[in-house]
Design a protein around this motif. Structure first.
Motif, PDB file in Angstrom:
ATOM      1  N   GLN A  89       0.789   9.266  16.073  1.00  0.00           N
ATOM      2  CA  GLN A  89       0.260   8.891  14.768  1.00  0.00           C
ATOM      3  C   GLN A  89      -0.305  10.102  14.034  1.00  0.00           C
ATOM      4  OE1 GLN A  89      -2.528   5.756  15.541  1.00  0.00           O
ATOM      5  NE2 GLN A  89      -0.941   4.186  15.726  1.00  0.00           N
ATOM      6  N   ARG A 119       3.714   1.573  -1.588  1.00  0.00           N
ATOM      7  CA  ARG A 119       2.714   0.771  -2.301  1.00  0.00           C
ATOM      8  C   ARG A 119       3.180   0.478  -3.731  1.00  0.00           C
ATOM      9  NH1 ARG A 119      -0.922   4.455   0.208  1.00  0.00           N
ATOM     10  NH2 ARG A 119      -1.962   3.467   1.967  1.00  0.00           N
ATOM     11  N   HIS A 161       8.090  -5.793   4.006  1.00  0.00           N
ATOM     12  CA  HIS A 161       6.741  -6.236   3.624  1.00  0.00           C
ATOM     13  C   HIS A 161       6.596  -7.737   3.840  1.00  0.00           C
ATOM     14  CE1 HIS A 161       2.919  -6.258   1.598  1.00  0.00           C
ATOM     15  NE2 HIS A 161       3.351  -7.189   0.753  1.00  0.00           N
ATOM     16  N   GLY A 179       5.752  -8.673   7.255  1.00  0.00           N
ATOM     17  CA  GLY A 179       4.385  -8.398   7.685  1.00  0.00           C
ATOM     18  C   GLY A 179       4.180  -7.016   8.276  1.00  0.00           C
ATOM     19  N   LEU A 180       5.108  -6.113   8.092  1.00  0.00           N
ATOM     20  CA  LEU A 180       4.938  -4.765   8.621  1.00  0.00           C
ATOM     21  C   LEU A 180       3.914  -4.008   7.776  1.00  0.00           C
ATOM     22  CD1 LEU A 180       7.646  -5.498  10.049  1.00  0.00           C
ATOM     23  CD2 LEU A 180       8.194  -3.096   9.892  1.00  0.00           C
ATOM     24  N   SER A 181       3.240  -3.072   8.406  1.00  0.00           N
ATOM     25  CA  SER A 181       2.247  -2.283   7.693  1.00  0.00           C
ATOM     26  C   SER A 181       2.945  -1.291   6.773  1.00  0.00           C
ATOM     27  CB  SER A 181       1.357  -1.533   8.685  1.00  0.00           C
ATOM     28  OG  SER A 181       2.106  -0.531   9.345  1.00  0.00           O
ATOM     29  N   ILE A 182       2.192  -0.780   5.825  1.00  0.00           N
ATOM     30  CA  ILE A 182       2.751   0.175   4.864  1.00  0.00           C
ATOM     31  C   ILE A 182       3.199   1.438   5.586  1.00  0.00           C
ATOM     32  CG2 ILE A 182       2.166   1.646   2.900  1.00  0.00           C
ATOM     33  CD1 ILE A 182       0.567  -0.688   1.796  1.00  0.00           C
ATOM     34  N   ALA A 183       2.469   1.855   6.608  1.00  0.00           N
ATOM     35  CA  ALA A 183       2.851   3.046   7.369  1.00  0.00           C
ATOM     36  C   ALA A 183       4.189   2.834   8.070  1.00  0.00           C
ATOM     37  CB  ALA A 183       1.766   3.392   8.386  1.00  0.00           C
ATOM     38  N   ASP A 184       4.373   1.658   8.666  1.00  0.00           N
ATOM     39  CA  ASP A 184       5.648   1.368   9.340  1.00  0.00           C
ATOM     40  C   ASP A 184       6.799   1.313   8.340  1.00  0.00           C
ATOM     41  OD1 ASP A 184       4.525   1.247  11.853  1.00  0.00           O
ATOM     42  OD2 ASP A 184       4.221  -0.934  11.804  1.00  0.00           O
ATOM     43  N   GLU A 222       3.921   6.685   1.710  1.00  0.00           N
ATOM     44  CA  GLU A 222       3.149   5.453   1.659  1.00  0.00           C
ATOM     45  C   GLU A 222       2.821   5.084   0.214  1.00  0.00           C
ATOM     46  OE1 GLU A 222      -0.206   5.392   4.293  1.00  0.00           O
ATOM     47  OE2 GLU A 222       0.993   5.983   6.028  1.00  0.00           O
ATOM     48  N   SER A 268       6.912   2.830   5.544  1.00  0.00           N
ATOM     49  CA  SER A 268       7.121   4.204   5.084  1.00  0.00           C
ATOM     50  C   SER A 268       8.008   4.969   6.051  1.00  0.00           C
ATOM     51  CB  SER A 268       5.773   4.902   4.935  1.00  0.00           C
ATOM     52  OG  SER A 268       5.940   6.258   4.659  1.00  0.00           O
TER      53      SER A 268
END
Length: 140
Positions: free
Chosen positions: A78, A132, A111, A114-119, A128, A121
């Motif tokens: 990370q 967004r 999205h 439900g994946l995070s913005i980092a994932d 990121e 990206s």
């Protein structure tokens, strides 16, 4: 006249080769159609898999030491990802190229999952901030 009768009788016993060729051509066209259909179906499946890649994780029975080492490895990964993304943000803001519609639809679909913005990206090769922005715009 005898020769004519002979050839007429001979024509009944000689097999018609055009029927065989027509049958072979028909079988070939049917098999070609089936192969084309199968290729289109496989291509559609591959396109769907590329658009929506599930997050695969291999889980194995682990001891406490392995869990601690896995956590350390993930922390290091990370940190490396964040360090490599920082220069990308500056470049992306200075070189704001239009984002292709396929990437936009991929970002929106990830999205929704439900994946995070980092994932998202990482998977879409966007920053990121761009992710967004795409989510905020709703793909417009």
């Amino acid at each position: 006249m005898g020769i004519g009768v002979f050839f007429i009788l001979l024509s009944f016993f000689v097999k018609d080769k055009t029927k065989k060729v027509e049958q072979d051509l028909e079988e070939l066209s049917i098999s070609l159609f089936q192969e084309t259909h199968n290729l289109k179906r496989r291509l559609k499946i591959v396109e769907e898999e590329l658009l929506v890649e599930p997050e695969f994780q291999v889980t194995t029975p682990s001891t406490n030491k392995q869990t601690v080492s896995n956590q350390k490895i993930q922390q290091v990964m990370q940190a490396v990802q964040q360090a490599t993304q920082a220069p990308k943000v500056n470049k992306a803001m200075s070189n704001s190229k239009p984002i292709h519609q396929i990437i936009i639809s991929q970002v929106l679909e990830l999205h929704k999952q439900g994946l995070s913005i980092a994932d998202i990206s990482i998977r879409s090769n966007l920053t990121e901030e761009q992710v967004r922005q795409v989510i905020a715009d709703g793909g417009r």
